[in-house]
Design a protein around this motif. Structure first.
Motif, PDB file in Angstrom:
ATOM      1  N   PHE A   1      28.413  49.412  23.214  1.00 17.28           N
ATOM      2  CA  PHE A   1      29.126  50.005  24.329  1.00 17.28           C
ATOM      3  C   PHE A   1      28.274  50.967  25.153  1.00 17.28           C
ATOM      4  O   PHE A   1      28.756  51.552  26.126  1.00 17.28           O
ATOM      5  N   GLU A   2      27.014  51.132  24.772  1.00 17.54           N
ATOM      6  CA  GLU A   2      26.140  52.057  25.487  1.00 17.54           C
ATOM      7  C   GLU A   2      25.970  51.635  26.950  1.00 17.54           C
ATOM      8  O   GLU A   2      25.985  52.475  27.862  1.00 17.54           O
ATOM      9  N   ALA A   3      25.820  50.340  27.188  1.00 19.26           N
ATOM     10  CA  ALA A   3      25.619  49.849  28.555  1.00 19.26           C
ATOM     11  C   ALA A   3      26.830  50.154  29.429  1.00 19.26           C
ATOM     12  O   ALA A   3      26.693  50.506  30.609  1.00 19.26           O
ATOM     13  N   ALA A   4      28.026  50.034  28.856  1.00 15.75           N
ATOM     14  CA  ALA A   4      29.233  50.339  29.624  1.00 15.75           C
ATOM     15  C   ALA A   4      29.285  51.814  29.989  1.00 15.75           C
ATOM     16  O   ALA A   4      29.742  52.189  31.083  1.00 15.75           O
ATOM     17  N   ARG A   5      28.824  52.668  29.087  1.00 16.98           N
ATOM     18  CA  ARG A   5      28.794  54.109  29.371  1.00 16.98           C
ATOM     19  C   ARG A   5      27.840  54.393  30.528  1.00 16.98           C
ATOM     20  O   ARG A   5      28.164  55.155  31.452  1.00 16.98           O
ATOM     21  N   LYS A   6      26.685  53.770  30.493  1.00 15.08           N
ATOM     22  CA  LYS A   6      25.720  53.960  31.573  1.00 15.08           C
ATOM     23  C   LYS A   6      26.266  53.432  32.892  1.00 15.08           C
ATOM     24  O   LYS A   6      26.074  54.040  33.948  1.00 15.08           O
ATOM     25  N   ALA A   7      26.958  52.303  32.837  1.00 11.96           N
ATOM     26  CA  ALA A   7      27.526  51.721  34.050  1.00 11.96           C
ATOM     27  C   ALA A   7      28.591  52.638  34.646  1.00 11.96           C
ATOM     28  O   ALA A   7      28.689  52.775  35.874  1.00 11.96           O
ATOM     29  N   SER A   8      29.397  53.265  33.785  1.00  9.67           N
ATOM     30  CA  SER A   8      30.434  54.163  34.295  1.00  9.67           C
ATOM     31  C   SER A   8      29.815  55.382  34.968  1.00  9.67           C
ATOM     32  O   SER A   8      30.323  55.868  35.984  1.00  9.67           O
ATOM     33  N   ARG A   9      28.723  55.857  34.423  1.00  9.70           N
ATOM     34  CA  ARG A   9      28.042  57.006  35.030  1.00  9.70           C
ATOM     35  C   ARG A   9      27.416  56.614  36.370  1.00  9.70           C
ATOM     36  O   ARG A   9      27.446  57.382  37.327  1.00  9.70           O
ATOM     37  N   LYS A  10      26.850  55.425  36.401  1.00  9.82           N
ATOM     38  CA  LYS A  10      26.245  54.940  37.643  1.00  9.82           C
ATOM     39  C   LYS A  10      27.301  54.796  38.729  1.00  9.82           C
ATOM     40  O   LYS A  10      27.075  55.155  39.895  1.00  9.82           O
ATOM     41  N   ALA A  11      28.470  54.271  38.350  1.00 12.91           N
ATOM     42  CA  ALA A  11      29.555  54.111  39.316  1.00 12.91           C
ATOM     43  C   ALA A  11      30.034  55.466  39.833  1.00 12.91           C
ATOM     44  O   ALA A  11      30.352  55.613  41.020  1.00 12.91           O
ATOM     45  N   LEU A  12      30.079  56.453  38.938  1.00 12.70           N
ATOM     46  CA  LEU A  12      30.529  57.780  39.336  1.00 12.70           C
ATOM     47  C   LEU A  12      29.539  58.423  40.312  1.00 12.70           C
ATOM     48  O   LEU A  12      29.935  59.129  41.248  1.00 12.70           O
ATOM     49  N   ALA A  13      28.255  58.157  40.106  1.00 13.51           N
ATOM     50  CA  ALA A  13      27.223  58.763  40.941  1.00 13.51           C
ATOM     51  C   ALA A  13      27.060  58.058  42.280  1.00 13.51           C
ATOM     52  O   ALA A  13      26.451  58.598  43.212  1.00 13.51           O
ATOM     53  N   ALA A  14      27.587  56.839  42.396  1.00 11.40           N
ATOM     54  CA  ALA A  14      27.431  56.070  43.628  1.00 11.40           C
ATOM     55  C   ALA A  14      28.155  56.758  44.780  1.00 11.40           C
ATOM     56  O   ALA A  14      29.234  57.327  44.597  1.00 11.40           O
ATOM     57  N   PRO A  15      27.585  56.710  45.994  1.00 10.73           N
ATOM     58  CA  PRO A  15      28.235  57.352  47.144  1.00 10.73           C
ATOM     59  C   PRO A  15      29.526  56.629  47.530  1.00 10.73           C
ATOM     60  O   PRO A  15      29.715  55.470  47.245  1.00 10.73           O
TER      61      PRO A  15
END
Length: 568
Positions: A554-568
């Protein structure tokens, strides 16, 4: 003074057990001092958790008046309103839709009509007409009122494609328009590097198998039920798949026939095709296995009563004390639904679900009360979510994970409570999945402070980690696990606990016998509520939050959620 206590307490919670982190991290944590007991205010809050208040919630939620809390049934809606009323009485803030405690979950109710026909037809010989519920169960996932199936059957072993384990049952076979016959569970293993040894992964779950079959373009999938491989008997399948089943609004590929058949039925059908089911099971264990075209066809006419409706997740929030951290949260979850009432069923036809899962909801409510009444607040916010449609395939928590009240990247931890048997004072706790997170050292030290021995999953082949609502949040990256009792209780032998578990599984799990009784000993739920409260409070104070360990699925999903949050 209150803020000073919180800061000091925070610093004291950050030192995990030695050996859990690299030396460089251990040295940093060592400088912070050893973990100590909670502040007096927090200790008082923990002690305030009351077994009799938990009992009262279970008694109400499991009462016949709630008719088994079926999804989309009046009793389920009544349970949701009761939980919302409790949250409001505690003074918690609503965290659902439009300033309410309710998060509306759009669902479709699917009832397979008795006129449905289901026959396995060999290339030579008479067709086998099967009897619904006795021989097979079926759901048309396409959410239409009528489907016709006349398609060849292909045996695909376990129906698993797992590149990380070097396993592929499909081998590139063209399966479009076909019906896939497959085994429940996954390739047996004692090697933790291969399908995680005896612990079932998501590849062994029936939900995965139907999803994968649909992705492959199949029109249907038939799971062969075998009690030891499924970890429950045919009665559980029949009761779970009779009456109305629910699904989220259809999106993506779906099966016209998502079905199970009894092992003896499969044995007869395969014999008519010149095959031996035991030999096929053995062949399926080999990495070299390839799909086997069978001289069989499935002919089915599936009639379905379809209705659209809404159910609700019930969500409340306790605002955190720290302006910097209160936009993050720990979330507690428990599902409030069960199987409802079965019209036409002889005798007792109410599936009350006292243990599954009035118990978890009662723990959730009592923790919510005590958090709300505590004289201190943790730095992060606390979310409480009673979710719907777990028994329908984790649908409420799936919707919650896709539509969280705050971004998933800001939820530091999910603690889930599901199916806690009231059997007395526990001496063991199961927290399977916590070892996959950076929070495990805190879990370990907290368990020790409660005199609880952490034990591995007592039935790893059942794959419980993938069968409860924390899994839906893990899929969107949120670290989480369920808090459950082990098999050892004070004054009782381990064998006694094992016998109690086996008796519950055989006689009450997903059956009308899962009812409230006055002789239930709610010390179990009180202890786990206190333990879970303490874990959540500690997680809410951590500086860096909680992460999946490197390499976790599930590490990749965690990183993806952070990336989505940081997206403009």
């Amino acid at each position: 003074m209150r803020m000073l206590k919180v800061v000091v307490f925070t610093l004291l919670l950050l030192v995990p057990a030695v050996g859990a982190f690299p030396q460089s991290q251990r040295s940093k944590r060592k400088a912070m001092g050893a973990e100590r007991d909670p502040s007096p205010a927090v200790a008082r809050a923990v002690k305030a958790i009351d077994a009799e208040k938990i009992r009262a919630h279970v008694r109400y939620l499991a009462d016949d008046r709630l008719q088994g809390r079926g999804t989309g049934q009046p009793g389920g809606d009544l349970a949701a309103r009761y939980i919302a009323e409790q949250f409001a009485a505690y003074g918690l803030k609503p965290a659902g839709d439009q300033g309410t405690f309710m998060q509306r979950v759009p669902l479709v109710g699917l009832t397979t009509e008795p006129q449905t026909t289901f026959a396995i037809v060999p290339a030579s010989g008479a067709e086998m007409k099967l009897t619904m519920l006795d021989d097979y169960v079926i759901m048309d996932q396409t959410q239409v009122t009528e489907s016709h199936i006349d398609a060849p059957v292909v045996f695909v072993g376990y129906g698993v494609s797992a590149p990380e384990f070097g396993w592929d049952d499909y081998k590139g076979a063209d399966l479009k328009g076909k019906v896939l016959l497959m085994l429940v569970n996954e390739p047996p293993s004692e090697d933790p590097r291969f399908f995680k040894g005896p612990a079932l992964t998501y590849y062994g779950r029936w939900t995965y198998k139907f999803e994968e079959a649909a992705r492959r373009g199949a029109v249907g999938a038939i799971l062969i039920h075998k009690t030891d491989m499924a970890s429950y008997g045919w009665d559980v399948v029949r009761n779970s798949w009779s009456g109305e089943r629910s699904d989220l609004k259809a999106s993506g590929p779906k099966l016209k026939a998502a079905s199970w058949i009894q092992l003896d039925v499969a044995r007869k059908a395969l014999a008519a095709a010149g095959k031996n089911v035991d030999e096929l099971m053995q062949q399926a264990r080999a990495r070299s296995f390839r799909p086997i075209e069978l001289p069989l066809r499935l002919k089915a006419h599936v009639l379905t009563k379809v209705r659209s409706f809404e159910s609700s997740n019930v969500i409340a929030k306790l605002e955190g004390s720290d302006a910097t951290y209160r936009n993050q949260a720990v979330i507690y979850t428990a599902h409030y639904d069960h199987l409802g009432i079965r019209p036409g069923m002889a005798g007792d036809n109410i599936f009350n679900g006292a243990v599954d899962n009035a118990s978890g909801c009662a723990v959730l409510l009592e923790m919510a009360r005590v958090f709300a009444e505590a004289s201190e607040r943790p730095r992060r916010s606390i979310l409480f979510a009673a979710v719907t449609a777990e028994e329908q395939g984790l649908l409420g928590s799936e919707y919650l994970g896709k539509h969280p009240p705050i971004p998933a990247a800001r939820i530091v931890l999910n603690l889930n409570f599901d199916g806690i048997p009231p059997r007395g004072e526990p001496e063991q706790v199961e927290v399977s999945g916590s070892e996959r997170t950076t929070f495990y050292p805190v879990v370990k030290s907290t368990a020790e402070s409660f005199g609880l021995e952490i034990v591995p999953d007592s039935n790893p082949s059942a794959g419980y980690y993938y069968r409860s609502d924390h899994f839906s949040l893990a899929r969107v990256g949120v670290p989480g696990f369920s808090v459950e009792a082990g098999l050892k209780y004070k004054g009782k032998t381990l064998e006694w606990g094992r016998q109690q578990r086996d008796e519950y599984t055989a006689k009450r799990y997903h059956q009308p016998g899962d009812e409230y009784r006055e002789d239930m000993d709610f010390a179990t739920l009180q202890t786990l509520a206190r333990f879970g409260f303490t874990l959540g409070w500690k997680a809410a104070l951590l500086r860096q939050g909680v992460e999946w360990l490197p390499g976790d699925e599930f590490e990749a999903a965690r990183k993806a959620s952070r990336k989505a949050l940081a997206a403009p």
